[in-house]
Design a protein around this motif. Structure first.
Motif, mmCIF file in Angstrom:
data_model
loop_
_atom_site.group_PDB
_atom_site.id
_atom_site.type_symbol
_atom_site.label_atom_id
_atom_site.label_comp_id
_atom_site.label_asym_id
_atom_site.label_seq_id
_atom_site.Cartn_x
_atom_site.Cartn_y
_atom_site.Cartn_z
ATOM 1 N N PHE A 149 0.711 -1.044 -0.051
ATOM 2 C CA PHE A 149 0.121 -0.105 -0.130
ATOM 3 C C PHE A 149 0.829 1.229 -0.007
ATOM 4 O O PHE A 149 0.532 2.344 -0.545
ATOM 5 N N GLN A 150 2.078 1.224 0.835
ATOM 6 C CA GLN A 150 2.592 2.332 0.875
ATOM 7 C C GLN A 150 3.559 2.576 -0.596
ATOM 8 O O GLN A 150 3.622 3.749 -1.362
ATOM 9 N N ALA A 151 3.845 1.612 -1.183
ATOM 10 C CA ALA A 151 4.458 1.723 -2.583
ATOM 11 C C ALA A 151 3.501 2.303 -3.721
ATOM 12 O O ALA A 151 3.862 3.108 -4.409
ATOM 13 N N ALA A 152 2.203 1.719 -3.553
ATOM 14 C CA ALA A 152 1.169 2.122 -4.489
ATOM 15 C C ALA A 152 0.932 3.783 -4.269
ATOM 16 O O ALA A 152 0.559 4.301 -5.118
ATOM 17 N N GLU A 153 0.671 3.908 -3.015
ATOM 18 C CA GLU A 153 0.245 5.416 -2.800
ATOM 19 C C GLU A 153 1.303 6.347 -2.918
ATOM 20 O O GLU A 153 1.144 7.437 -3.510
ATOM 21 N N THR A 154 2.644 6.032 -2.878
ATOM 22 C CA THR A 154 3.630 6.936 -3.321
ATOM 23 C C THR A 154 3.642 7.206 -4.802
ATOM 24 O O THR A 154 3.859 8.438 -5.161
ATOM 25 N N LEU A 155 3.187 6.195 -5.614
ATOM 26 C CA LEU A 155 3.077 6.316 -7.016
ATOM 27 C C LEU A 155 1.564 6.662 -7.574
ATOM 28 O O LEU A 155 1.560 7.190 -8.800
ATOM 29 N N GLY A 156 0.739 6.780 -6.473
ATOM 30 C CA GLY A 156 -0.607 7.442 -6.937
ATOM 31 C C GLY A 156 -1.461 6.282 -7.480
ATOM 32 O O GLY A 156 -2.661 6.456 -8.145
ATOM 33 N N MET A 157 -1.053 4.990 -7.359
ATOM 34 C CA MET A 157 -1.790 3.869 -8.288
ATOM 35 C C MET A 157 -2.945 3.695 -7.378
ATOM 36 O O MET A 157 -3.242 3.884 -6.233
ATOM 37 N N ARG A 158 -4.259 3.127 -8.053
ATOM 38 C CA ARG A 158 -5.198 2.561 -7.646
ATOM 39 C C ARG A 158 -4.811 1.088 -7.208
ATOM 40 O O ARG A 158 -4.681 0.202 -8.220
#
Length: 436
Positions: A149-158
């Motif tokens: 979740f942290q990696a996805a949030e950093t990139l702005g991914m859903r």
């Protein structure tokens, strides 16, 4: 992370599916000379460029994408973040694969640094292959969920993800208990669910690795929180089916196990679903459950052929999943090619618009995110990819001879891979570019 503030526009050739093309050709929308306007990460307008130019405010940045093809970002409905390092391991079917490769690798995710490293690479590989949204399994360790979740949030991914639950028939290093699973999930839901573009999924690995107490609490958890999803595995391998039925003799069939514990709802996605009876398809349709079709994994493990026409006839929604690491790569082009080959073997070949629908809007519908993603339409989040139909000499030669959009799409699906993807955008912001 949200989209960029302000307004920007993109000029190019746009293609999107606005519905399942099985119900009519009008679902495929192609704009030869198009303009898409994005504001604060959302699409506000898309259409013919001459008709929309007057809507651009003075000074608006217009990104000219030339003759490249712009599509919605791909949606991977089933993928295992912690299995990145078991891709291309030789010689096993499902149950042996888990024992020999998967479980030892997943034990390494007790280390938060390892989880963070793999999650960052995992999200980067998705984006490099044009996948902007995914539904992912993590390990039994809460830190693996935090990491992805942290990696996805950093990139702005859903991103949709959840902690695997296993309290039996697994190595000691990968087992929780019914209560610790429930408590860990409650804490993770409070921390991540509904935060930005993140969605939590209750994730019993599969029925054979959870006790009745754990499945019961998982069902309770699903009912306690709005918007939660549920993901698990179903009827991937015949030996698995027989094993599950021996563990739950009170249930009529494999799917009935999940129904019995409150895990079959219109927010439930089941990976594989190869060996289903007519009764199971009818039950899935009645409850609104969906399927992740994972052809490259099913080929690789020798699991069987998913009958997409039978699922469609039953009224069951399904999307495509890479199923890394049994799946042989992150590319949704290769996944579409696999889905076509499976449908050929079943005698009901999927056409190109349907393949791209399953990789975009169909996948978004399967994971209940189609209000936000899956198509290029006003109000949707501006997740899109820029493709080069001339990415390789063979593609350039083949696509130059395409006499229709459908033929062009078919060539891309059969011959394409990550080299096709020039750029990937999430919420209107470029997060991957092939150019150095």
């Amino acid at each position: 992370m949200g989209g960029d503030s302000g307004i920007r526009a993109f000029q190019g050739r746009f293609l999107t599916l606005t519905d399942d093309p099985a119900y009519g050709n009008s679902a495929l929308r192609y704009i030869e000379d198009g303009l898409m306007i994005v504001e604060n990460g959302l699409i506000t307008a898309i259409g013919d460029r001459p008709a929309l130019r007057h809507r651009l405010a003075r000074g608006t940045i217009v990104h000219n994408l030339g003759r490249r093809l712009v599509l919605p970002g791909f949606v991977d409905t089933h993928v295992h973040m912690p299995q990145l390092d078991v891709i291309a391991r030789h010689g096993a079917q499902l149950l042996d694969w888990l024992e020999r490769y998967t479980f030892p690798e997943e034990s390494r995710f007790a280390d938060p640094d390892h989880a963070a490293e793999v999650s960052a690479l995992f999200c980067g590989e998705l984006l490099r292959n044009g996948t902007t949204s995914a539904m992912a399994f993590c390990t039994v360790h809460p830190g693996s969920v935090d990491a992805v979740f942290q990696a996805a949030e950093t990139l702005g991914m859903r991103m949709t993800a959840g902690k695997s639950a296993m309290d039996r028939n697994a190595p000691d290093t990968l087992m929780d208990t019914a209560q610790t699973s429930y408590d860990d999930n409650k804490a993770l839901i409070a921390r991540w669910h509904g935060r930005g573009r993140l969605t939590y999924a209750v994730t019993p690995r599969f029925a054979a690795t959870s006790s009745t107490a754990q499945l019961r609490l998982a069902g309770a958890l699903l009912g306690e929180h709005d918007g939660l999803l549920m993901q698990t595995h179903l009827s991937e391998n015949r030996a698995e089916v027989d094993w599950v039925l021996s563990l739950f003799p009170e249930c009529d069939h494999y799917l009935d196990v999940y129904r019995h514990f409150g895990l079959l709802t219109d927010r439930s996605l089941f990976a594989h679903a190869i060996h289903l009876s007519d009764g199971e398809f009818a039950m899935l349709a009645d409850h609104g459950g969906t399927i992740a079709h994972c052809p490259t994994s099913n080929f690789f493990l020798g699991s069987g052929l998913f009958d997409s026409a039978r699922a469609a006839a039953a009224g069951v929604c399904f999307g495509l999943g890479s199923d890394v690491g049994a799946g042989t790569g992150f590319s949704m082009f290769q996944t579409m090619a696999g889905a076509y080959k499976v449908s050929q073997m079943c005698g009901t070949p999927l056409d190109a618009p349907r393949l791209f629908y399953l990789a975009t809007l169909g996948g978004a519908r399967a994971i209940r995110q189609d209000a936000h993603i899956g198509s290029l339409e006003p109000g949707k989040e501006a997740d899109f990819i820029v493709l080069d139909p001339e990415a390789t000499p063979l593609l350039a030669r083949r696509t130059a001879r395409s006499d229709s959009i459908a033929d062009l799409l078919f060539a891309l699906a059969m011959l394409g891979d990550d080299r096709l993807v020039c750029e990937t955008y999430v919420m209107g912001r470029r997060v991957y570019s092939k150019a150095p």
